[in-house]
Design a protein around this motif. Structure first.
Motif, short mmCIF file in Angstrom:
data_model
loop_
_atom_site.label_atom_id
_atom_site.label_comp_id
_atom_site.label_asym_id
_atom_site.label_seq_id
_atom_site.Cartn_x
_atom_site.Cartn_y
_atom_site.Cartn_z
N ALA A 1 0.83 -1.20 0.00
CA ALA A 1 0.00 0.00 0.00
C ALA A 1 0.87 1.26 0.00
N PHE A 2 1.93 1.26 0.78
CA PHE A 2 2.84 2.42 0.83
C PHE A 2 3.41 2.69 -0.56
N LEU A 3 3.94 1.66 -1.21
CA LEU A 3 4.51 1.84 -2.55
C LEU A 3 3.44 2.28 -3.54
N SER A 4 2.25 1.72 -3.42
CA SER A 4 1.15 2.09 -4.30
C SER A 4 0.81 3.57 -4.17
N GLU A 5 0.73 4.07 -2.93
CA GLU A 5 0.43 5.48 -2.70
C GLU A 5 1.56 6.39 -3.20
N VAL A 6 2.80 5.96 -3.02
CA VAL A 6 3.94 6.74 -3.54
C VAL A 6 3.84 6.88 -5.05
N VAL A 7 3.66 5.76 -5.73
CA VAL A 7 3.63 5.78 -7.20
C VAL A 7 2.42 6.57 -7.71
N GLY A 8 1.25 6.32 -7.12
CA GLY A 8 0.05 7.02 -7.58
C GLY A 8 0.14 8.51 -7.37
N THR A 9 0.62 8.93 -6.20
CA THR A 9 0.73 10.37 -5.93
C THR A 9 1.81 11.00 -6.78
N ALA A 10 2.91 10.28 -7.01
CA ALA A 10 3.97 10.82 -7.87
C ALA A 10 3.47 11.05 -9.29
N LEU A 11 2.69 10.12 -9.81
CA LEU A 11 2.13 10.30 -11.15
C LEU A 11 1.13 11.45 -11.19
N LEU A 12 0.31 11.55 -10.15
CA LEU A 12 -0.64 12.66 -10.07
C LEU A 12 0.08 14.00 -10.14
N VAL A 13 1.12 14.16 -9.34
CA VAL A 13 1.84 15.43 -9.29
C VAL A 13 2.67 15.65 -10.55
N LEU A 14 3.28 14.60 -11.06
CA LEU A 14 4.05 14.73 -12.30
C LEU A 14 3.19 15.29 -13.43
N LEU A 15 2.02 14.71 -13.62
CA LEU A 15 1.17 15.14 -14.72
C LEU A 15 0.41 16.42 -14.40
N GLY A 16 0.00 16.60 -13.14
CA GLY A 16 -0.71 17.81 -12.75
C GLY A 16 0.19 19.03 -12.77
N PHE B 1 -7.26 14.64 -15.28
CA PHE B 1 -6.77 13.37 -15.82
C PHE B 1 -5.44 12.94 -15.21
N ALA B 2 -4.76 13.86 -14.54
CA ALA B 2 -3.63 13.46 -13.70
C ALA B 2 -4.13 12.61 -12.54
N VAL B 3 -5.25 13.03 -11.94
CA VAL B 3 -5.87 12.23 -10.88
C VAL B 3 -6.32 10.88 -11.44
N PHE B 4 -6.90 10.87 -12.62
CA PHE B 4 -7.30 9.62 -13.28
C PHE B 4 -6.12 8.65 -13.33
N THR B 5 -4.97 9.14 -13.76
CA THR B 5 -3.78 8.30 -13.90
C THR B 5 -3.31 7.79 -12.54
N GLY B 6 -3.28 8.68 -11.55
CA GLY B 6 -2.86 8.27 -10.23
C GLY B 6 -3.76 7.22 -9.62
N VAL B 7 -5.06 7.36 -9.82
CA VAL B 7 -6.02 6.39 -9.28
C VAL B 7 -5.82 5.02 -9.93
N ILE B 8 -5.62 4.99 -11.23
CA ILE B 8 -5.38 3.72 -11.92
C ILE B 8 -4.14 3.03 -11.36
N ALA B 9 -3.06 3.81 -11.16
CA ALA B 9 -1.80 3.24 -10.71
C ALA B 9 -1.84 2.77 -9.27
N ALA B 10 -2.67 3.41 -8.44
CA ALA B 10 -2.66 3.14 -7.00
C ALA B 10 -3.86 2.30 -6.56
N TYR B 11 -4.37 1.48 -7.42
CA TYR B 11 -5.56 0.69 -7.09
C TYR B 11 -5.33 -0.18 -5.85
N ASN B 12 -4.15 -0.78 -5.71
CA ASN B 12 -3.89 -1.72 -4.62
C ASN B 12 -4.07 -1.09 -3.24
N SER B 13 -3.77 0.20 -3.12
CA SER B 13 -3.87 0.87 -1.82
C SER B 13 -5.22 1.54 -1.61
#
Length: 256
Positions: A7-22, A50-62
């Motif tokens: 879950a920790f890794l999932s949240e890191v990756v999802g939030t990083a993608l959200l901020v990268l694209l946003g 759609f940055a949030v869209f990407t982050g949500v897809i990536a962080a499904y596990n958490s």
């Protein structure tokens, strides 16, 4: 890895993608000599949605919380576990792990934006435009009213997440809604309530990149506007908690 580690890794990756694209779309609109220079606020709001869209897809596990205000709001609504495939029980340790992961991801995403736009940061003459890539700022600086705007925007975000089953029914965070509804929710918040403050509605999204702005060797970057930095942290936390507590009363009455 155990479930909390996943879950920790999932949240890191999802939030990083959200901020990268946003933050990336803001850089494209605001920095000198980019292809998207002058794209305007609507381009920014669509990009963030759609940055949030990407982050949500990536962080499904958490459960794709991606936002400390969502974490706290869902807890306030009475949930007993973080959703997603990991199904992590809610306690002090797991809550701190989720929030820490979101801040780590936000800082990492902001650093990658700087790398992607390094030459454009160097070419941009206005320090405020550089800071604006990383963090929000008010159109009219009035700390009390700016705080109210952030509270309202985050209340809408968290209340709708919970109403759709993202907490009260134990389904988890943003992932419980599905990525597209979350993207549209963030888009409508931005286009409707985003004008006064730039709608941080997420403490990690604002403070994480602001820290990155402070530590990165950005040419001519100016200050990081720490005097305002508390507003997009405190406002979303208050808004998220109010949404969580309100859901306990309002959602049963509304039959949701």
């Amino acid at each position: 890895m155990d479930n909390l580690g996943v879950a920790f890794l999932s949240e890191v990756v999802g939030t990083a993608l959200l901020v990268l694209l946003g933050c990336g779309v803001v850089a494209n609109v605001a920095l000198a000599k980019t292809k998207g220079l002058g794209g305007g606020f609507l381009m920014v709001t669509i990009g963030w949605g759609f940055a949030v869209f990407t982050g949500v897809i990536a962080a499904y596990n958490s459960g794709a919380y991606l936002n400390p205000a969502v974490v706290l709001g869902v807890i306030a609504s009475g949930a007993d576990n973080f959703g997603g495939a990991a199904q992590v029980p809610i306690n002090v340790g797991s809550t701190l792990a989720y929030i820490a992961a979101e801040f780590v991801g936000a800082i990492l995403g902001a650093v990658v934006v700087w790398l992607a736009y390094k030459q454009h940061f160097d070419a941009e003459p206005v320090a405020a435009n550089k800071l604006g890539v990383f963090s929000t700022g008010p159109a009219i600086r009035s700390y009390g009213w700016n705080l109210v705007t952030e509270i309202i925007g985050t209340f809408v975000l968290v209340f709708v997440v919970i109403a759709f089953g993202g907490g009260r029914q134990g389904e988890g965070g943003l992932a419980a809604l599905g990525a597209l509804p979350v993207a549209l929710l963030v888009l409508v918040i931005g286009t409707s309530i985003g004008g006064p403050t730039g709608y941080a509605i997420n403490p990690a999204r604002d403070l994480g990149p602001r820290i990155a702005h402070f530590i990165l060797p950005i040419k001519g970057k100016g200050g990081s506007d720490w005097s305002y930095s508390w507003v997009p942290v405190v406002g979303p936390v208050i808004g998220g908690l109010i949404a969580g507590w309100s859901s306990l009363v309002l959602l049963p009455i509304l039959g949701m």
